[in-house]
Design a protein around this motif. Structure first.
Motif, PDB file in Angstrom:
ATOM      1  N   LEU A 282       1.187  -1.175   0.690  1.00  0.00           N
ATOM      2  CA  LEU A 282      -0.335  -0.353  -0.313  1.00  0.00           C
ATOM      3  C   LEU A 282       1.094   1.112  -0.044  1.00  0.00           C
ATOM      4  O   LEU A 282       1.678   1.304   0.618  1.00  0.00           O
ATOM      5  N   THR A 283       0.284   2.048  -0.544  1.00  0.00           N
ATOM      6  CA  THR A 283       0.856   3.504  -0.608  1.00  0.00           C
ATOM      7  C   THR A 283       1.089   4.319   0.329  1.00  0.00           C
ATOM      8  O   THR A 283      -0.463   4.315   0.299  1.00  0.00           O
ATOM      9  N   GLY A 284       1.360   5.576   0.486  1.00  0.00           N
ATOM     10  CA  GLY A 284       0.502   6.668   1.423  1.00  0.00           C
ATOM     11  C   GLY A 284       0.384   5.931   2.877  1.00  0.00           C
ATOM     12  O   GLY A 284       0.701   4.828   3.659  1.00  0.00           O
ATOM     13  N   ASP A 285       0.491   7.436   3.052  1.00  0.00           N
ATOM     14  CA  ASP A 285      -0.227   6.849   5.004  1.00  0.00           C
ATOM     15  C   ASP A 285      -1.600   7.476   4.980  1.00  0.00           C
ATOM     16  O   ASP A 285      -2.229   7.113   4.578  1.00  0.00           O
ATOM     17  N   VAL A 286      -2.436   6.180   6.495  1.00  0.00           N
ATOM     18  CA  VAL A 286      -3.326   6.485   7.197  1.00  0.00           C
ATOM     19  C   VAL A 286      -3.947   8.213   6.686  1.00  0.00           C
ATOM     20  O   VAL A 286      -2.924   8.211   8.196  1.00  0.00           O
ATOM     21  N   PRO A 287      -5.269   8.710   6.637  1.00  0.00           N
ATOM     22  CA  PRO A 287      -5.346   9.600   6.633  1.00  0.00           C
ATOM     23  C   PRO A 287      -5.578   9.538   8.382  1.00  0.00           C
ATOM     24  O   PRO A 287      -5.824   8.511   8.730  1.00  0.00           O
ATOM     25  N   SER A 288      -5.929  11.365   8.604  1.00  0.00           N
ATOM     26  CA  SER A 288      -6.510  11.506   9.879  1.00  0.00           C
ATOM     27  C   SER A 288      -7.476  10.894  10.239  1.00  0.00           C
ATOM     28  O   SER A 288      -8.252  11.719   9.715  1.00  0.00           O
ATOM     29  N   PRO A 289      -7.855  10.555  11.910  1.00  0.00           N
ATOM     30  CA  PRO A 289      -9.376  10.485  12.033  1.00  0.00           C
ATOM     31  C   PRO A 289     -10.024  11.349  11.648  1.00  0.00           C
ATOM     32  O   PRO A 289     -11.349  11.940  12.297  1.00  0.00           O
ATOM     33  N   ALA A 290      -9.543  13.310  12.491  1.00  0.00           N
ATOM     34  CA  ALA A 290      -9.930  14.390  12.315  1.00  0.00           C
ATOM     35  C   ALA A 290     -10.252  14.029  10.814  1.00  0.00           C
ATOM     36  O   ALA A 290     -11.343  15.422  10.845  1.00  0.00           O
ATOM     37  N   HIS A 291     -10.300  14.413   9.584  1.00  0.00           N
ATOM     38  CA  HIS A 291      -9.684  14.318   8.814  1.00  0.00           C
ATOM     39  C   HIS A 291     -10.226  13.201   7.672  1.00  0.00           C
ATOM     40  O   HIS A 291      -9.290  13.421   6.621  1.00  0.00           O
ATOM     41  N   PRO A 292     -11.254  12.948   8.034  1.00  0.00           N
ATOM     42  CA  PRO A 292     -11.017  11.215   6.994  1.00  0.00           C
ATOM     43  C   PRO A 292     -11.611  11.659   5.223  1.00  0.00           C
ATOM     44  O   PRO A 292     -12.091  12.816   5.137  1.00  0.00           O
TER      45      PRO A 292
END
Length: 342
Positions: A282-292
């Motif tokens: 998987l590429t990229g990072d996990v998005p912030s749960p504050a701004h899904p």
């Protein structure tokens, strides 16, 4: 004559649209400017005597979900029925009476034990708070619990720092069993233990389940261990469950792209099979749960993302009997009847 058409018993635990948002404050006046969506609309059932494994990477909301189910947090929304009672709406007095039926085994066995209390005091504290046993009866129950988890009676007057990690976790399990609970949330109970001890603790949990008829929510990021202990597995990503299925079905034929990526990262001991495997990176990072992300939470990292994924949140639905997935890639279910979350 046995009625073969009788309805199956209701699940012990019924979670519906469970939501746990933590407010974010900012500015000079520290006003609320947003929320951390730690758990965002989770739904599942757990039947009596069953173990449901809850897996996902760090920060996906597994532990928050487990604690919210026991109402160690005040829920933002949704309902949690345990034994037919809605925990979310219980008053403090009602909740206290319900506590014996639901307990938790914590991840860090040292941090969850009071260093100033002896083993006997730690295990006996629930008995002191919730029962009317006298001192002699309480000590007998403490010794019985120590026997159940494999601890010597001679250790009763020792303190937590005098024990190994595995022994401390056994103390935590004995404390959880003190009031004869029906349901136990196991929050990564082996994560802080040596590999050589992990199997012993898991085998102990399985043995206790067989003997006492316990029901577990087993939270872990160790997919190999979850395959060993769980009857069904729920995969969580960024506060939501993306796939829920029977254990063997999920491991042999994962349907959601995130589930396939997780399973492709599990080490394969056979070098021949390992060479044939296709790793899903998987590429990229996990998005912030504050701004899904808008739409599907996984759309920013999914290798099979479509236009619809970035705008419409996929429905968590039954795609075949007993299997639930939230993904636009899957076709509509063969029948239109929505099943229960078995």
């Amino acid at each position: 004559m046995v009625d073969t058409l009788a309805e199956p018993p209701p699940p012990l635990v019924q979670v519906r649209n469970l939501t746990m948002h933590f407010p974010v404050h900012g500015g000079l006046l520290q006003r609320r400017v947003g929320a951390i969506k730690a758990v965002d609309g989770v739904t599942f059932d757990i039947h009596r005597g069953e173990t449901l494994g809850l897996v996902g990477e760090s920060g996906c909301g597994k532990t928050t979900c487990g604690r919210a189910i026991l109402r160690l947090y005040e829920l933002t929304g949704g309902s949690v029925h345990i034994g037919g009672t809605n925990i979310a709406e219980a008053t403090p007095d009602q909740l206290r009476k319900l506590r014996p039926a639901m307990q938790m085994v914590f991840q860090d066995p040292l941090a969850s034990l009071n260093p100033r209390m002896t083993v006997a005091s730690i295990i006996g504290e629930p008995l002191k708070e919730h029962t009317r046993l006298d001192k002699t009866e309480r000590l007998a129950r403490i010794h019985e619990l120590m026997d159940q988890v494999g601890l010597n009676h001679d250790f009763a007057n020792r303190y937590p720092h005098e024990f190994s990690g595995g022994q401390r976790q056994r103390i935590g399990i004995a404390r959880a069993l003190a009031l004869n609970p029906q349901f136990i949330v196991c929050d990564e109970p082996i994560a802080a233990l040596d590999v050589s001890i992990q199997a012993q603790v898991v085998n102990l949990l399985e043995d206790l389940q067989d003997r006492l008829g316990l029901t577990y929510l087993f939270i872990s990021h160790d997919l190999s261990m979850v395959r060993h202990i769980a009857d069904r597995v729920a995969v969580m990503y960024l506060g939501r469950i993306v796939e829920l299925a029977p254990r063997e079905s999920l491991y042999s034929d994962p349907r959601h792209p995130y589930t396939r990526a997780l399973l492709s990262a599990v080490p394969e001991p056979d070098p021949v099979l390992a060479a044939r495997r296709n790793r899903m990176i998987l590429t990229g990072d996990v998005p912030s749960p504050a701004h899904p992300p808008e739409g599907c939470n996984f759309c920013t990292r999914c290798p099979q993302v479509m236009d619809i994924c970035t705008t419409i949140d996929p429905e968590f639905r039954e795609v075949e009997p007993g299997r639930f997935v939230a993904c636009h890639l899957l076709t509509e279910p063969k029948n239109n009847q929505q099943g229960s979350l078995l």
